[in-house]
Write a protein that holds these residues in place. Structure first.
Motif, PDB file in Angstrom:
ATOM      1  N   CYS A   1      15.687   6.087  12.337  1.00 18.15           N
ATOM      2  CA  CYS A   1      14.327   5.543  12.435  1.00 18.15           C
ATOM      3  C   CYS A   1      13.399   6.705  12.774  1.00 18.15           C
ATOM      4  O   CYS A   1      13.643   7.435  13.743  1.00 18.15           O
ATOM      5  CB  CYS A   1      14.266   4.486  13.533  1.00 18.15           C
TER       6      CYS A   1
ATOM      7  N   ARG B   1      13.733   2.791   3.718  1.00 14.50           N
ATOM      8  CA  ARG B   1      12.614   1.845   3.802  1.00 14.50           C
ATOM      9  C   ARG B   1      11.415   2.569   4.403  1.00 14.50           C
ATOM     10  O   ARG B   1      11.567   3.380   5.305  1.00 14.50           O
ATOM     11  CB  ARG B   1      12.943   0.646   4.703  1.00 14.50           C
ATOM     12  N   SER B   2      10.250   2.238   3.907  1.00 13.85           N
ATOM     13  CA  SER B   2       9.013   2.802   4.430  1.00 13.85           C
ATOM     14  C   SER B   2       8.068   1.666   4.776  1.00 13.85           C
ATOM     15  O   SER B   2       7.962   0.686   4.015  1.00 13.85           O
ATOM     16  CB  SER B   2       8.391   3.705   3.357  1.00 13.85           C
ATOM     17  N   GLU B   3       7.416   1.764   5.934  1.00 12.57           N
ATOM     18  CA  GLU B   3       6.492   0.711   6.387  1.00 12.57           C
ATOM     19  C   GLU B   3       7.191  -0.653   6.346  1.00 12.57           C
ATOM     20  O   GLU B   3       6.696  -1.616   5.765  1.00 12.57           O
ATOM     21  CB  GLU B   3       5.216   0.708   5.548  1.00 12.57           C
ATOM     22  N   TRP B   4       8.351  -0.734   6.994  1.00  6.24           N
ATOM     23  CA  TRP B   4       9.203  -1.908   6.982  1.00  6.24           C
ATOM     24  C   TRP B   4       8.773  -2.878   8.079  1.00  6.24           C
ATOM     25  O   TRP B   4       8.884  -2.578   9.258  1.00  6.24           O
ATOM     26  CB  TRP B   4      10.651  -1.476   7.174  1.00  6.24           C
ATOM     27  N   THR B   5       8.300  -4.033   7.698  1.00  5.52           N
ATOM     28  CA  THR B   5       7.920  -5.065   8.652  1.00  5.52           C
ATOM     29  C   THR B   5       9.163  -5.845   9.054  1.00  5.52           C
ATOM     30  O   THR B   5       9.868  -6.375   8.191  1.00  5.52           O
ATOM     31  CB  THR B   5       6.877  -6.026   8.049  1.00  5.52           C
ATOM     32  N   ILE B   6       9.425  -5.881  10.370  1.00  4.40           N
ATOM     33  CA  ILE B   6      10.602  -6.581  10.885  1.00  4.40           C
ATOM     34  C   ILE B   6      10.172  -7.583  11.943  1.00  4.40           C
ATOM     35  O   ILE B   6       9.086  -7.468  12.519  1.00  4.40           O
ATOM     36  CB  ILE B   6      11.647  -5.603  11.470  1.00  4.40           C
TER      37      ILE B   6
ATOM     38  N   TYR C   1      18.904  -7.775  10.933  1.00  2.00           N
ATOM     39  CA  TYR C   1      19.045  -7.257   9.567  1.00  2.00           C
ATOM     40  C   TYR C   1      20.320  -6.453   9.333  1.00  2.00           C
ATOM     41  O   TYR C   1      20.584  -6.044   8.203  1.00  2.00           O
ATOM     42  CB  TYR C   1      17.833  -6.379   9.208  1.00  2.00           C
TER      43      TYR C   1
ATOM     44  N   ALA D   1      16.219  -4.603  14.201  1.00  2.00           N
ATOM     45  CA  ALA D   1      16.841  -4.160  12.945  1.00  2.00           C
ATOM     46  C   ALA D   1      18.346  -4.415  12.962  1.00  2.00           C
ATOM     47  O   ALA D   1      18.915  -4.865  11.961  1.00  2.00           O
ATOM     48  CB  ALA D   1      16.556  -2.672  12.707  1.00  2.00           C
TER      49      ALA D   1
ATOM     50  N   GLN E   1       3.551   7.479   3.557  1.00  2.00           N
ATOM     51  CA  GLN E   1       4.187   6.475   2.724  1.00  2.00           C
ATOM     52  C   GLN E   1       4.119   6.892   1.255  1.00  2.00           C
ATOM     53  O   GLN E   1       5.080   6.721   0.514  1.00  2.00           O
ATOM     54  CB  GLN E   1       3.554   5.104   2.911  1.00  2.00           C
TER      55      GLN E   1
ATOM     56  N   MET F   1       6.372  -2.813  12.783  1.00  2.00           N
ATOM     57  CA  MET F   1       6.491  -2.125  11.508  1.00  2.00           C
ATOM     58  C   MET F   1       7.110  -0.748  11.739  1.00  2.00           C
ATOM     59  O   MET F   1       6.558   0.069  12.464  1.00  2.00           O
ATOM     60  CB  MET F   1       5.138  -1.969  10.823  1.00  2.00           C
TER      61      MET F   1
ATOM     62  N   GLU G   1       7.501   7.255  -0.866  1.00  2.00           N
ATOM     63  CA  GLU G   1       7.655   6.385  -2.041  1.00  2.00           C
ATOM     64  C   GLU G   1       7.488   7.148  -3.359  1.00  2.00           C
ATOM     65  O   GLU G   1       7.663   6.581  -4.429  1.00  2.00           O
ATOM     66  CB  GLU G   1       6.631   5.239  -1.991  1.00  2.00           C
TER      67      GLU G   1
END
Length: 190
Positions: free
Chosen positions: A73, A40-45, A138, A134, A4, A58, A8
């Motif tokens: 992904c 997106r990194s470490e995306w909580t869905i 989303y 996702a 991450q 995640m 980032e």
């Protein structure tokens, strides 16, 4: 966590680990090959039913094509590739079905009853679950572009495995989850 930081572009806490060095190289090649950048990194869905969470997870990394709405992904796995038995083969994701041992391997349940119980299939179900959420929750579609990225210091380079889409299995699984969430009682037979 280190991956991450790389994605980032945060300052690293210390010198790059062997895994980070491998990941940086892989990420550069993947990005240039597919014209993709981290999205997106470490995306909580999560899937919400009647205002309550039903399924969540995640996503380690979502990459996006620089010119169009095309997403990937990437799921990181630090699976030890060491053989389980003396003289055995390396334990690489995506190779579990190659030996006789897995002919007798137990099968999954419900919509996964046709799949052998091993790490790659378990992770394939995980990523397909993320892909379903996702897309439906989303509007991010990586259902045809999911990768397991096995990185370990005992590997010479990252081992990437494309994950097959499981549309029928996900339709069954989420129909049951949504029905159970709407009724408030278990609807799943497994």
């Amino acid at each position: 966590e280190e991956f991450q930081y790389v994605v980032e572009e945060w300052p690293m806490k210390g010198p790059d680990s062997v895994e980070v060095i491998m990941f940086r190289k892989w990420l550069d090649v993947f990005g240039s090959t597919h014209k993709a950048k981290p999205y997106r990194s470490e995306w909580t869905i999560g899937l919400m039913v009647n205002g309550k969470p039903r399924v969540a997870g995640m996503v380690d990394l979502v990459m996006k094509h620089v010119d169009r709405e095309e997403y990937w992904c990437i799921d990181f796995k630090r699976k030890d590739p060491s053989p389980r038995i003396l003289g055995g083969r390396k334990q690489l994701l995506g190779t579990e079905d190659e030996g006789e041992f897995f002919v007798q391997k137990p099968k999954g349940t419900g919509p996964f009853e046709h799949m052998a119980c091993h790490d790659t299939n378990k992770y394939a179900a995980q990523l397909n679950t993320y892909a379903w959420i996702a897309f439906h929750e989303y509007g991010i579609d990586f259902r045809e572009r999911m990768i397991l990225l096995q990185i370990h210091p005992d590997l010479p380079k990252p081992h990437a495995v494309m994950v097959p889409p499981l549309p029928e299995e996900m339709s069954i699984l989420f129909a049951l989850e949504i029905a159970e969430g709407e009724q408030g009682v278990p609807a799943s037979p497994f």
